[in-house]
Enzyme design. Structure first.
Site, PDB file in Angstrom:
ATOM      1  N   CYS A 108      78.760  42.973  98.091  1.00  5.20           N
ATOM      2  CA  CYS A 108      80.014  42.612  97.863  1.00  5.20           C
ATOM      3  C   CYS A 108      80.967  43.604  98.792  1.00  5.20           C
ATOM      4  O   CYS A 108      81.100  42.993  99.822  1.00  5.20           O
ATOM      5  CB  CYS A 108      80.183  42.826  96.481  1.00  5.20           C
ATOM      6  SG  CYS A 108      81.722  41.701  96.021  1.00  5.20           S
ATOM      7  N   HIS A 197      75.868  39.820  93.882  1.00  5.18           N
ATOM      8  CA  HIS A 197      75.346  40.914  93.363  1.00  5.18           C
ATOM      9  C   HIS A 197      73.951  41.021  92.963  1.00  5.18           C
ATOM     10  O   HIS A 197      73.619  40.655  91.733  1.00  5.18           O
ATOM     11  CB  HIS A 197      76.390  41.283  92.251  1.00  5.18           C
ATOM     12  CG  HIS A 197      77.706  41.806  92.484  1.00  5.18           C
ATOM     13  ND1 HIS A 197      78.045  43.135  92.923  1.00  5.18           N
ATOM     14  CD2 HIS A 197      78.964  41.183  92.771  1.00  5.18           C
ATOM     15  CE1 HIS A 197      79.433  43.139  93.140  1.00  5.18           C
ATOM     16  NE2 HIS A 197      79.788  41.707  92.984  1.00  5.18           N
ATOM     17  N   GLU A 199      72.331  43.524  92.000  1.00  5.58           N
ATOM     18  CA  GLU A 199      72.013  44.588  91.016  1.00  5.58           C
ATOM     19  C   GLU A 199      72.587  44.307  89.617  1.00  5.58           C
ATOM     20  O   GLU A 199      72.468  44.939  88.732  1.00  5.58           O
ATOM     21  CB  GLU A 199      72.900  45.727  91.384  1.00  5.58           C
ATOM     22  CG  GLU A 199      74.416  45.799  91.214  1.00  5.58           C
ATOM     23  CD  GLU A 199      75.175  45.080  92.272  1.00  5.58           C
ATOM     24  OE1 GLU A 199      76.448  45.179  92.149  1.00  5.58           O
ATOM     25  OE2 GLU A 199      74.523  44.282  92.942  1.00  5.58           O
TER      26      GLU A 199
END
Length: 256
Positions: A108, A197, A199
Site C-alpha cells: 500500500c 494488503h 498481511e
C-alpha cells in the site's frame, strides 16, 4: 548499531511506516509478516521509520514496507515531524533499493512510494473504500516467479486514497482489479509493490477498523457494512505473497 549476522545468513527488514500512535497496527503487521513468511524474530529486523533509523538495504535479504495512514498528497504544512521523518528515511531506502534492484515488497503506502521514487506522480482517481476485492493477475503476473504461483483471481483486503496512475519505467503490472488498474507491480527483477494488503485478514482488519473509524476510508456509519463485506473470505492466496517472497530471496542470501 546494526546487528551482526553470520556471513551465510542475512535477515529481512520490516519498515514500519506508521506513527507510534498506531502501535497496535504496527505490531500486527510485523507479526503477520513473520507468521506468513515463516520468519523468526532474528530473521526479521523491525525499524520504526519515524525514529529516523540508519538502514543499509544491502545488508538484508529483502525489505518489507508497511502501509500507513499517511498520504503523499497531504498538505506539507500539516505534516508532522514523524511523517516527514518517515518519508525522508523511506525515500533514502528506496533510492538504494532501486539502484541495486534489492528484493523489496512495498504494501500500500510502500507500493505508492515506489512510483514516486521512480519519478511518477500518484493519482486519487482510483480511491477505494475498505473492501474485499478480487485481484486479477495480468499476463505478466502469470509469468512472474512469485505471482505466477497464485490463482488467476484471489480475494484481498484493500483501502486507499492514493494509487499509481502512470506506470514507471522498467516496471510491469502484475495484477489489477476493476476499479484500480495497478494493484501489483514489479520494477526490474526484484522490486515489488502491492496496492492491497496481503498481511491483513478479517481478524487483523478489526484492529484497523477501530483505528480508522473516523471517515478516511469509509463513512463511520458504515462500520457494520465494512465488516460484512470483508468477512467470510479466504485470504490465504494474498498472504502467500509474503511466503513466496521470503522463499525466493531467503535462498539468495549467502554473501560471497
Amino acid at each position: 548499531m546494526r546487528p551482526r549476522y553470520p556471513r551465510t545468513m542475512r535477515p529481512f527488514a520490516f519498515l514500519a511506516a506508521r506513527p507510534s500512535s498506531a502501535a497496535a497496527i504496527r505490531d500486527d503487521e510485523y507479526a503477520a509478516v513473520k507468521k506468513y513468511g515463516g520468519l523468526s524474530d532474528a530473521e526479521l529486523v523491525y525499524f520504526s521509520l519515524e525514529d529516523r533509523p540508519s538502514i543499509d538495504p544491502t545488508a538484508y535479504a529483502g525489505i518489507f514496507v508497511s502501509g500507513s495512514q499517511y498520504g503523499f498528497f497531504d498538505d506539507p504544512d500539516t505534516k508532522t515531524p514523524e511523517q516527514i521523518a518517515t518519508e525522508d528515511v523511506l525515500f533514502q531506502v528506496n533510492d538504494v533499493v532501486v539502484e541495486h534492484d534489492i528484493p523489496y515488497l512495498g504494501m500500500c503506502y510502500g507500493h505508492q512510494s515506489l512510483a514516486i521514487t521512480l519519478g511518477e506522480e500518484l493519482t486519487s482517481e482510483y480511491f477505494e473504500e475498505i473492501n474485499t476485492v478480487g485481484i486479477e493477475l495480468t499476463d505478466d503476473g502469470k509469468k512472474d516467479p512469485i505471482f505466477g504461483q497464485l490463482p488467476d483471481v484471489f480475494p484481498a483486503i484493500l483501502g486507499h486514497a492514493e494509487s499509481i496512475g502512470d506506470l514507471p519505467k522498467d516496471t510491469v503490472v502484475l495484477a489489477s482489479s476493476p476499479d484500480c488498474p495497478v494493484q501489483a507491480i514489479r520494477h526490474r527483477n526484484n522490486v515489488y509493490g502491492v496496492q492491497f494488503h496481503p498481511e491483513i485478514d478479517s481478524p487483523a482488519l478489526e484492529i484497523r477498523l477501530d483505528y480508522y473509524n473516523q471517515g478516511k476510508y469509509f463513512p463511520p456509519d458504515e462500520l457494520d457494512a465494512v465488516r460484512k463485506r470483508t468477512s467470510g473470505h479466504d485470504y490465504s492466496s494474498a498472504a502467500a505473497i509474503i511466503r513466496l517472497f521470503v522463499e525466493r530471496y531467503r535462498n539468495a542470501t549467502t554473501e560471497g
